[in-house]
Design a protein around this motif. Structure first.
Motif, mmCIF file in Angstrom:
data_model
loop_
_atom_site.group_PDB
_atom_site.id
_atom_site.type_symbol
_atom_site.label_atom_id
_atom_site.label_comp_id
_atom_site.label_asym_id
_atom_site.label_seq_id
_atom_site.Cartn_x
_atom_site.Cartn_y
_atom_site.Cartn_z
ATOM 1 N N ALA A 34 0.827 -1.205 0.000
ATOM 2 C CA ALA A 34 0.000 0.000 0.000
ATOM 3 C C ALA A 34 0.859 1.252 0.000
ATOM 4 O O ALA A 34 0.575 2.239 -0.701
ATOM 5 C CB ALA A 34 -0.938 -0.009 1.210
ATOM 6 N N VAL A 35 1.952 1.259 0.812
ATOM 7 C CA VAL A 35 2.845 2.417 0.855
ATOM 8 C C VAL A 35 3.525 2.623 -0.501
ATOM 9 O O VAL A 35 3.665 3.753 -0.989
ATOM 10 C CB VAL A 35 3.885 2.234 1.980
ATOM 11 C CG1 VAL A 35 4.986 3.306 1.893
ATOM 12 C CG2 VAL A 35 3.206 2.299 3.347
ATOM 13 N N GLN A 36 3.951 1.513 -1.126
ATOM 14 C CA GLN A 36 4.604 1.637 -2.427
ATOM 15 C C GLN A 36 3.646 2.172 -3.489
ATOM 16 O O GLN A 36 4.028 2.984 -4.330
ATOM 17 C CB GLN A 36 5.166 0.284 -2.851
ATOM 18 C CG GLN A 36 6.355 -0.170 -2.010
ATOM 19 C CD GLN A 36 6.846 -1.539 -2.412
ATOM 20 O OE1 GLN A 36 6.180 -2.265 -3.148
ATOM 21 N NE2 GLN A 36 8.041 -1.916 -1.914
ATOM 22 N N VAL A 37 2.391 1.731 -3.477
ATOM 23 C CA VAL A 37 1.404 2.253 -4.446
ATOM 24 C C VAL A 37 1.145 3.726 -4.185
ATOM 25 O O VAL A 37 1.038 4.526 -5.116
ATOM 26 C CB VAL A 37 0.105 1.432 -4.362
ATOM 27 C CG1 VAL A 37 -1.004 2.094 -5.180
ATOM 28 C CG2 VAL A 37 0.337 0.021 -4.860
ATOM 29 N N MET A 38 1.052 4.109 -2.903
ATOM 30 C CA MET A 38 0.860 5.518 -2.586
ATOM 31 C C MET A 38 2.048 6.343 -3.052
ATOM 32 O O MET A 38 1.909 7.508 -3.449
ATOM 33 C CB MET A 38 0.646 5.682 -1.075
ATOM 34 C CG MET A 38 0.292 7.096 -0.646
ATOM 35 S SD MET A 38 -1.334 7.632 -1.275
ATOM 36 C CE MET A 38 -2.416 6.626 -0.267
ATOM 37 N N GLY A 39 3.236 5.721 -3.048
ATOM 38 C CA GLY A 39 4.418 6.442 -3.507
ATOM 39 C C GLY A 39 4.559 6.507 -5.006
ATOM 40 O O GLY A 39 5.458 7.178 -5.510
#
Length: 431
Positions: A34-39
């Motif tokens: 989720a953090v990588q997609v948000m990034g």
């Protein structure tokens, strides 16, 4: 009742499938993904999706996960929210984090921090939403690519499919049970006539039997009314003979010129009365079928026609026996021969056995009958426009008498075009 029962079973099957089959849960998510997609990483390959909305996701913010995500994304903690879509048991969450943290041990005194454990790729949670507030005030949200509405639609479709599979056999049986008697009734009523004696089949569901009984009763009423009208017509025609006989006697005392015209009119009226009586006898009297020599009957018709001045050629076999009513056939043939002679002059008579039926054909080279008028002219008191003259006009019963005789013998009267012009009146007689 069968239809209502079928509908009830269909609804019960649908409800049972919808409630018995649990809706599939949303796929589990990894905080790291989720953090990588948000990034900025692509969401679809990870089973995630990203969207934007005006308000923050509703629900209780998870402080551990939001703090880790804020640190990884380098945004203030106040602008990050992590909300469970379905809140899991907190004790289970803590145990899972501890177990995952223990896997990060690199020495007997070193343990993983909670932040490190939460970012493990193998640590997956029930579906949650990670939201970060953008400078414009809107929230960018990352969540599982899962639609509960779509799953509900799939479940309903599954219920409908299961109901259709289960109900297909009884529905097919019900349709056959209803349509077979109706088809037999339709086939039997296609040949329905007032002369037919066999009742329509009364079988199948109660409603079909009621319909068949109503049609049989209606035919009997119509037959009775038709016979009453025919009896009245026969009585009137018979009673007209008496005054015509008196007129004939008075005509003999009239001047010769007038007497000839009066006698001609009286003879014409007598011929019309005889046609009416022939038609009435054919309608009211039951046929008397017995073995007879068809060739002798036809030869008698030919000789009688020649005695009336008809030019007729007969092509007859040496011998042919058949079960028939001689009087009915004689009336029918005499009418067909007289009609052909009236419009064409010369007449040809043929007979042939075709399979199990007998074809009696009267042929001429006259003007024929238009195809649109043929069915109408088989009804009583119907005349074509060419028969309106004083010389050829009649009561319009000749073809009706012949058609009635054919029906009484289980056949029909066909009016066909003759090759190279003319008409073929084919009287079909069944055995």
């Amino acid at each position: 009742m069968l239809i209502l029962a079928t509908l009830l079973v269909a609804q019960l099957v649908s409800f049972a499938v919808v409630w018995a089959v649990p809706s599939p849960a949303a796929p589990q998510m990894s905080l790291l993904d989720a953090v990588q997609v948000m990034g900025g990483r692509a969401a679809a390959p990870l089973g995630l999706r990203r969207w934007s909305q005006a308000n923050a996701p509703a629900g209780v913010d998870n402080d551990w996960m939001s703090a880790v995500a804020a640190a990884q994304l380098q945004v203030p903690r106040a602008r990050v929210r992590t909300v469970w879509r379905r809140t899991p048991d907190p004790a289970v969450v803590q145990v899972q984090v501890i177990k995952q943290g223990q896997l990060l041990q690199t020495g007997p005194e070193q343990r993983a921090t909670v932040e490190q454990a939460l970012l493990l790729p193998g640590l997956r949670w029930p579906a949650f939403e990670l939201a970060v507030q953008q400078p414009d005030g809107r929230w960018s949200v990352v969540g599982a690519n899962h639609s509960e509405l779509l799953q509900w639609r799939r479940q309903v479709l599954l219920a409908l499919l299961a109901g259709a599979v289960l109900l297909a056999p009884p529905a097919a049986w019900l349709a056959l049970r209803l349509t077979r008697p109706l088809r037999r009734l339709a086939d039997a009523s296609a040949d329905l006539s007032l002369q037919a004696s066999a009742p329509l089949p009364m079988e199948g569901p109660h409603e079909v039997q009621v319909l068949a009984a109503a049609m049989n009763a209606a035919r009997e009423r119509l037959r009775g009314q038709a016979h009453d009208v025919t009896r009245m017509l026969a009585a009137v025609a018979h009673d007209l003979r008496t005054p015509l006989t008196g007129l004939r006697l008075r005509a003999d005392s009239a001047p010769p010129a007038q007497a000839a015209r009066m006698v001609a009119d009286i003879e014409r009226m007598n011929a019309m009365i005889e046609q009416v009586l022939d038609y009435a006898r054919g309608e009211l009297e039951p046929p008397v079928l017995q073995p007879l020599d068809i060739v002798a009957l036809l030869d008698d018709c030919v000789q009688s026609a020649r005695g009336r001045g008809v030019v007729i050629i007969a092509t007859l076999p040496a011998e042919l026996s058949w079960h028939a009513d001689a009087l009915l056939l004689r009336r029918a043939l005499d009418n067909l021969i007289d009609n052909a002679s009236r419009y064409a002059g010369a007449v040809e008579l043929r007979v042939a056995r075709v399979g199990q039926r007998l074809h009696l054909e009267v042929l001429d080279r006259g003007p024929g009958i238009a195809a649109a008028d043929r069915q109408r002219l088989l009804q009583p008191f119907q005349r074509s426009e060419t028969s309106r003259s004083r010389d050829t006009g009649g009561a319009g019963l000749g073809l009706a008498v012949a058609a009635n005789a054919a029906h009484r013998h289980g056949g029909e009267l066909q009016l066909l075009d003759r090759e190279d012009g003319g008409l073929v009146a084919r009287l079909i007689v069944a055995p």
